[in-house]
Write an enzyme that holds these catalytic residues in place. Sequence first.
Site, short mmCIF file in Angstrom:
data_model
loop_
_atom_site.label_atom_id
_atom_site.label_comp_id
_atom_site.label_asym_id
_atom_site.label_seq_id
_atom_site.Cartn_x
_atom_site.Cartn_y
_atom_site.Cartn_z
CG ASN A 1 -4.87 3.93 9.17
OD1 ASN A 1 -5.24 4.99 8.66
ND2 ASN A 1 -3.79 3.87 9.92
CB SER B 1 -1.90 -3.61 1.13
OG SER B 1 -0.78 -4.34 1.54
N GLY C 1 0.79 -1.22 0.00
CA GLY C 1 0.00 0.00 0.00
C GLY C 1 0.83 1.27 0.00
CB SER C 2 3.85 2.35 1.85
OG SER C 2 3.32 2.33 3.16
CB THR D 1 11.88 -9.90 -10.47
OG1 THR D 1 13.14 -9.64 -11.09
CG2 THR D 1 11.48 -11.34 -10.72
CG HIS E 1 -0.35 -6.86 4.98
ND1 HIS E 1 -0.31 -6.49 6.31
CD2 HIS E 1 -0.10 -5.75 4.27
CE1 HIS E 1 -0.03 -5.19 6.40
NE2 HIS E 1 0.10 -4.73 5.17
CD GLN F 1 -6.77 -0.84 7.66
OE1 GLN F 1 -7.54 -1.73 8.02
NE2 GLN F 1 -5.48 -0.86 7.96
CB CYS G 1 2.81 2.97 9.87
SG CYS G 1 2.26 1.78 8.64
#
Length: 394
Positions: free
Chosen positions: A152, A200, A72-73, A238, A202, A180, A326
């Site tokens: 978040n 994201s 996400g960042s 990659t 995760h 989120q 974070c």
Amino acid sequence: MDKMIYMDNAATTRVAKEVFEVMAPYFTEEYANPSSTYTFAGNCARTVAAAKETIAQTIGCSAKEIYFTAGGSESDNWALKGIADAQKSKGRHIITSKIEHHAILNTCAFLEKNGYEVTYLNVDENGLVDPNEVKKAIRDDTILISVMFANNEIGTIEPVEEIGRIAHEHNVLFHTDAVQAFGHVPIDVSSMNIDLLSASGHKLNGPKGVGLLYIRNGVKITNLIHGGAQEHGRRAGTVNVPGIVGFAEAAKIASMKMEERSSYEKELRDLLIKRVLEEIPFTRLNGDPEKRLSNNANFCFRFVEGESLLILLDQNGICASSGSACTSGSLDPSHVLLAIGLPHEIAHGSLRITISDETTREDIDYTADTLVKIISRLRDMSPLWEDFVKGGKK
């Protein structure tokens, strides 16, 4: 510690068993680089293409509009820096809110140091951005509006569709950080007028280290990472095949189970909120009571330090947080809680609990019972609480 109750799913989630299983072959069997030309690599390339199709279906876009990133960042950085550079001939003004994730706020700060101007919108006491304030902030040189889909920390869901409509009425691009929200609430990038969207893996029982940026077809954006011609020449590096496979599987499962999962989580979340507010005096629920993520409960406890609270919860087997993962280790109160108008002394006593579909009623009751005991213990140790009880400082 005899038991562990995980209540920090906004920070990260457990990789689902089904997700792990579909990822496994791409570590040891189908391990080819999909950018290679030989037959062995072809299956990986087709798998990545299929993953894009799967994810695109969950937000109503074309697979060609999905670009995989490292999380996400990176997606947030790419959206803001890429648009800022590509649209600088039109203007150098960006609009965002004061409660964005630091991936947005720190990127905006970087852009400000490089000649851009940023308007940071206020929010109300529940963390909602007023679309009318968005409209008022738009100028002739505004090139981008970036407002998160759901916060978040406090879980408030923003009026994204209305903000997107306003942006398009004024010929301004609209980006939303949906890290989120993706997989937790319905998203349709077309009807919501979203030009760019970050997500994201995760946060929805997928793997860490993989995310995406949706870029509406026709949007002019500069590359963030330069190198090879991966991702149609827009994002070098990659390709993370196992991560992408897992992300797609997690997104598919989340989309299929969204309604059932949200209903289950909301029932447990509301039970927790009810018990905490009724059994622990001088407690505040942060975030909108209705327009919030189904798994989020964020509280402030007066006369309590959040750091001490987290330590005691951990000693009792409960994993929670005081805000964004974070900002772990920071002694400053949450910028989100300050933005909704809380004073420093109250914002310091915050607790974020984020549940999942694996959370049980027993987990909720144990957490509530433990909080009652811990808050009482911490207040008994607080001179501020003693003064308050004696009728001193209020």
